[in-house]
Motif scaffolding. Structure first.
Motif, PDB file in Angstrom:
ATOM      1  N   ASP A   1       0.855  -1.176   0.000  1.00  0.00           N
ATOM      2  CA  ASP A   1       0.000   0.000   0.000  1.00  0.00           C
ATOM      3  C   ASP A   1       0.895   1.232   0.000  1.00  0.00           C
ATOM      4  OD1 ASP A   1      -1.467   2.319   1.288  1.00  0.00           O
ATOM      5  OD2 ASP A   1      -3.121   0.909   1.159  1.00  0.00           O
ATOM      6  N   MET A   2       0.831   2.018  -1.099  1.00  0.00           N
ATOM      7  CA  MET A   2       1.680   3.197  -1.228  1.00  0.00           C
ATOM      8  C   MET A   2       0.799   4.417  -1.467  1.00  0.00           C
ATOM      9  SD  MET A   2       5.024   3.652  -3.723  1.00  0.00           S
ATOM     10  CE  MET A   2       5.556   2.001  -3.251  1.00  0.00           C
ATOM     11  N   ARG A   3       1.001   5.478  -0.676  1.00  0.00           N
ATOM     12  CA  ARG A   3       0.191   6.691  -0.779  1.00  0.00           C
ATOM     13  C   ARG A   3       1.112   7.897  -0.974  1.00  0.00           C
ATOM     14  NH1 ARG A   3      -4.952   5.422   1.628  1.00  0.00           N
ATOM     15  NH2 ARG A   3      -5.101   3.158   1.517  1.00  0.00           N
ATOM     16  N   LEU A   4       0.697   8.771  -1.869  1.00  0.00           N
ATOM     17  CA  LEU A   4       1.399  10.013  -2.129  1.00  0.00           C
ATOM     18  C   LEU A   4       0.488  11.172  -1.747  1.00  0.00           C
ATOM     19  CD1 LEU A   4       3.822  11.566  -3.361  1.00  0.00           C
ATOM     20  CD2 LEU A   4       2.659  11.393  -5.573  1.00  0.00           C
ATOM     21  N   SER A   5       0.983  12.064  -0.881  1.00  0.00           N
ATOM     22  CA  SER A   5       0.184  13.201  -0.426  1.00  0.00           C
ATOM     23  C   SER A   5       0.970  14.493  -0.629  1.00  0.00           C
ATOM     24  CB  SER A   5      -0.171  13.056   1.062  1.00  0.00           C
ATOM     25  OG  SER A   5      -0.891  11.861   1.303  1.00  0.00           O
ATOM     26  N   VAL A   6       0.253  15.551  -0.972  1.00  0.00           N
ATOM     27  CA  VAL A   6       0.879  16.854  -1.162  1.00  0.00           C
ATOM     28  C   VAL A   6      -0.057  17.940  -0.662  1.00  0.00           C
ATOM     29  CG1 VAL A   6      -0.011  17.164  -3.505  1.00  0.00           C
ATOM     30  CG2 VAL A   6       2.089  18.326  -2.843  1.00  0.00           C
ATOM     31  N   ARG A   7       0.504  19.039  -0.185  1.00  0.00           N
ATOM     32  CA  ARG A   7      -0.293  20.185   0.234  1.00  0.00           C
ATOM     33  C   ARG A   7      -0.046  21.337  -0.736  1.00  0.00           C
ATOM     34  NH1 ARG A   7       1.961  19.451   5.466  1.00  0.00           N
ATOM     35  NH2 ARG A   7       2.618  21.635   5.526  1.00  0.00           N
ATOM     36  N   ILE A   8      -1.130  21.946  -1.203  1.00  0.00           N
ATOM     37  CA  ILE A   8      -1.004  23.073  -2.116  1.00  0.00           C
ATOM     38  C   ILE A   8      -1.779  24.262  -1.551  1.00  0.00           C
ATOM     39  CG2 ILE A   8      -0.796  21.520  -4.106  1.00  0.00           C
ATOM     40  CD1 ILE A   8      -3.635  22.449  -4.905  1.00  0.00           C
ATOM     41  N   ALA A   9      -1.279  25.456  -1.836  1.00  0.00           N
ATOM     42  CA  ALA A   9      -1.931  26.691  -1.372  1.00  0.00           C
ATOM     43  C   ALA A   9      -2.648  27.355  -2.542  1.00  0.00           C
ATOM     44  CB  ALA A   9      -0.892  27.638  -0.782  1.00  0.00           C
ATOM     45  N   TYR A  10      -3.809  27.902  -2.259  1.00  0.00           N
ATOM     46  CA  TYR A  10      -4.594  28.585  -3.278  1.00  0.00           C
ATOM     47  C   TYR A  10      -5.409  29.687  -2.632  1.00  0.00           C
ATOM     48  CZ  TYR A  10      -8.493  25.671  -1.617  1.00  0.00           C
ATOM     49  OH  TYR A  10      -9.444  25.057  -0.847  1.00  0.00           O
ATOM     50  N   SER A  11      -6.070  30.487  -3.442  1.00  0.00           N
ATOM     51  CA  SER A  11      -6.912  31.570  -2.947  1.00  0.00           C
ATOM     52  C   SER A  11      -8.376  31.196  -3.132  1.00  0.00           C
ATOM     53  CB  SER A  11      -6.599  32.857  -3.722  1.00  0.00           C
ATOM     54  OG  SER A  11      -7.475  33.897  -3.345  1.00  0.00           O
ATOM     55  N   SER A  12      -9.192  31.519  -2.150  1.00  0.00           N
ATOM     56  CA  SER A  12     -10.630  31.252  -2.267  1.00  0.00           C
ATOM     57  C   SER A  12     -11.410  32.520  -1.957  1.00  0.00           C
ATOM     58  CB  SER A  12     -11.056  30.125  -1.316  1.00  0.00           C
ATOM     59  OG  SER A  12     -10.778  30.463   0.032  1.00  0.00           O
ATOM     60  N   THR A  13     -12.358  32.847  -2.828  1.00  0.00           N
ATOM     61  CA  THR A  13     -13.220  34.017  -2.653  1.00  0.00           C
ATOM     62  C   THR A  13     -14.641  33.537  -2.380  1.00  0.00           C
ATOM     63  OG1 THR A  13     -11.854  35.335  -4.143  1.00  0.00           O
ATOM     64  CG2 THR A  13     -14.075  36.146  -3.704  1.00  0.00           C
ATOM     65  N   CYS A  14     -15.251  34.065  -1.325  1.00  0.00           N
ATOM     66  CA  CYS A  14     -16.555  33.593  -0.862  1.00  0.00           C
ATOM     67  C   CYS A  14     -17.670  33.995  -1.830  1.00  0.00           C
ATOM     68  CB  CYS A  14     -16.818  34.179   0.519  1.00  0.00           C
ATOM     69  SG  CYS A  14     -18.470  33.805   1.155  1.00  0.00           S
ATOM     70  N   PRO A  15     -18.467  33.053  -2.347  1.00  0.00           N
ATOM     71  CA  PRO A  15     -19.576  33.399  -3.243  1.00  0.00           C
ATOM     72  C   PRO A  15     -20.627  34.284  -2.585  1.00  0.00           C
ATOM     73  CG  PRO A  15     -19.069  31.056  -3.383  1.00  0.00           C
ATOM     74  CD  PRO A  15     -18.305  31.596  -2.220  1.00  0.00           C
ATOM     75  N   CYS A  16     -20.917  34.041  -1.320  1.00  0.00           N
ATOM     76  CA  CYS A  16     -21.912  34.853  -0.615  1.00  0.00           C
ATOM     77  C   CYS A  16     -21.416  36.287  -0.465  1.00  0.00           C
ATOM     78  CB  CYS A  16     -22.208  34.251   0.754  1.00  0.00           C
ATOM     79  SG  CYS A  16     -23.400  35.191   1.731  1.00  0.00           S
ATOM     80  N   SER A  17     -20.173  36.436  -0.070  1.00  0.00           N
ATOM     81  CA  SER A  17     -19.602  37.772   0.081  1.00  0.00           C
ATOM     82  C   SER A  17     -19.580  38.509  -1.254  1.00  0.00           C
ATOM     83  CB  SER A  17     -18.186  37.660   0.641  1.00  0.00           C
ATOM     84  OG  SER A  17     -17.596  38.920   0.801  1.00  0.00           O
ATOM     85  N   ALA A  18     -19.298  37.778  -2.340  1.00  0.00           N
ATOM     86  CA  ALA A  18     -19.295  38.399  -3.665  1.00  0.00           C
ATOM     87  C   ALA A  18     -20.697  38.881  -4.039  1.00  0.00           C
ATOM     88  CB  ALA A  18     -18.775  37.406  -4.704  1.00  0.00           C
ATOM     89  N   ALA A  19     -21.703  38.058  -3.741  1.00  0.00           N
ATOM     90  CA  ALA A  19     -23.084  38.451  -4.052  1.00  0.00           C
ATOM     91  C   ALA A  19     -23.508  39.667  -3.226  1.00  0.00           C
ATOM     92  CB  ALA A  19     -24.022  37.281  -3.791  1.00  0.00           C
ATOM     93  N   LEU A  20     -23.135  39.710  -1.977  1.00  0.00           N
ATOM     94  CA  LEU A  20     -23.474  40.859  -1.127  1.00  0.00           C
ATOM     95  C   LEU A  20     -22.768  42.132  -1.603  1.00  0.00           C
ATOM     96  CD1 LEU A  20     -23.305  39.111   2.362  1.00  0.00           C
ATOM     97  CD2 LEU A  20     -25.370  39.836   1.147  1.00  0.00           C
ATOM     98  N   SER A  21     -21.534  41.978  -2.058  1.00  0.00           N
ATOM     99  CA  SER A  21     -20.797  43.134  -2.576  1.00  0.00           C
ATOM    100  C   SER A  21     -21.446  43.670  -3.844  1.00  0.00           C
ATOM    101  CB  SER A  21     -19.341  42.741  -2.843  1.00  0.00           C
ATOM    102  OG  SER A  21     -18.691  42.343  -1.655  1.00  0.00           O
ATOM    103  N   ARG A  22     -21.869  42.748  -4.714  1.00  0.00           N
ATOM    104  CA  ARG A  22     -22.541  43.187  -5.944  1.00  0.00           C
ATOM    105  C   ARG A  22     -23.852  43.904  -5.614  1.00  0.00           C
ATOM    106  NH1 ARG A  22     -20.930  37.940  -7.592  1.00  0.00           N
ATOM    107  NH2 ARG A  22     -23.058  37.161  -7.277  1.00  0.00           N
ATOM    108  N   GLN A  23     -24.578  43.381  -4.626  1.00  0.00           N
ATOM    109  CA  GLN A  23     -25.834  44.011  -4.233  1.00  0.00           C
ATOM    110  C   GLN A  23     -25.597  45.414  -3.680  1.00  0.00           C
ATOM    111  OE1 GLN A  23     -29.187  42.743  -4.447  1.00  0.00           O
ATOM    112  NE2 GLN A  23     -29.476  44.936  -4.080  1.00  0.00           N
ATOM    113  N   ALA A  24     -24.554  45.563  -2.874  1.00  0.00           N
ATOM    114  CA  ALA A  24     -24.239  46.887  -2.322  1.00  0.00           C
ATOM    115  C   ALA A  24     -23.888  47.875  -3.426  1.00  0.00           C
ATOM    116  CB  ALA A  24     -23.083  46.765  -1.323  1.00  0.00           C
TER     117      ALA A  24
END
Length: 308
Positions: free
Chosen positions: A145-168
């Motif tokens: 049993d061999m497992r390969l694991s990696v950690r990656i960093a990315y950016s996430s933008t909240c859909p709810c916050s985006a919708a509220l910003s557009r509404q404002a």
């Protein structure tokens, strides 16, 4: 030469004494062993290793840890990091403890893979990113049993916050032009230049921990392929060297890839299953709105955690 210096004269407690409590042990070994790892391309990286064998004989006092250490040291100096080489090392580890009736061997390697990543749009601009990698392997009788694991960093933008910003933004625009039936093109552009950032959605650095299974007869370890597949599925991998055009492109990528933690987990699992088969995914969004993090995990139906 004194008696204690003569070959074979030193006591071997692990071999010659019996355990005071007769119980088998699932795993016995060492953790935190520093060693150099030679990748398939010949590059050498510092790593930390954990090695172990089982101790099924309830009367055996202990294993011979120096045997495992020397096997690992020989592997580091002579072998490149391939599935076949790892399989061979596990077999040697187990065979080195036939006098303890060992039937299983385990290995865990941790290191950071440095990769040069190009800027989003600026030609010739690139920088280095470090990807933490864990490679674990277990040999139980004939099952590998061999497992390969990696950690990656990315950016996430909240859909709810985006919708509220557009509404404002919509509300502000409607309020400022409530008395006008027709609005000129240049007037709209000027208003947006002044007020377009009236409200902005919150985004945050995020991290994904990805695990796939690797067959013992695989030609190579798909380190770079795993990273590329994950980053392509998300579309918002963190950047290194950037100019203003790259920063704008990154903002556009975030706007085009709004995602909750649930969205990110599903995207990654879908992409990894299509490319590698069974997988496990854990994502963490280090919230900029909340004082706590958002997390999600998912795994393929056939995915099973290793014994350790």
């Amino acid at each position: 030469m004194s008696f204690i210096d003569k070959p074979g004269s030193l006591p071997d407690v692990a071999r010659d004494e019996a355990a005071s409590i007769a119980l088998p042990l699932q795993w016995v070994g060492m953790r935190g062993i520093a060693l150099p790892l030679r990748l398939e391309d010949g590059s050498v990286l510092p790593a930390s290793a954990e090695v172990a064998v089982d101790l099924p004989d309830p009367h055996a006092k202990g294993i011979h840890m120096s045997r495992l250490y020397l096997l690992l040291d020989t592997f580091a100096s002579r072998s490149r990091l391939t599935p076949a080489a790892l399989h061979g090392l596990l077999q040697q580890m187990r065979e080195s403890h036939t006098d303890c009736q060992s039937r299983a061997a385990s290995l865990r390697l941790e290191f950071a893979l440095l990769q040069q990543r190009a800027a989003l749009v600026t030609p010739g601009l690139a920088g280095w990113k470090s990807y933490p990698v864990t490679l674990s392997a277990q040999l139980q009788d004939t099952a590998l049993d061999m497992r390969l694991s990696v950690r990656i960093a990315y950016s996430s933008t909240c859909p709810c916050s985006a919708a509220l910003s557009r509404q404002a933004l919509q509300d502000a625009f409607a309020g400022d032009f409530a008395q006008q039936d027709a609005i000129g093109h240049d007037t709209v552009l000027a208003w947006l230049a002044r007020h377009g950032s009236l409200a902005t959605p919150h985004s945050q650095r995020s991290e994904a921990e990805l695990s796939i299974a690797v067959a013992g007869d695989a030609a190579h370890l798909p380190l770079r392929d795993l990273i590329d597949t994950a980053e392509a599925s998300l579309g918002t991998a963190v950047q290194t060297a950037v100019r203003r055009a790259d920063e704008q492109a990154f903002a556009l990528a975030n706007g085009a890839n709004l995602m909750y933690v649930e969205d990110a987990a599903r995207r990654l699992r879908q992409a990894l299953e299509a490319r590698f088969g069974g997988c496990a995914v854990r994502v963490s969004h280090f919230e900029s709105l909340h004082a706590h993090d958002a997390v999600a995990t998912t795994a393929s139906p056939e995915w099973q955690e290793p014994l350790r």
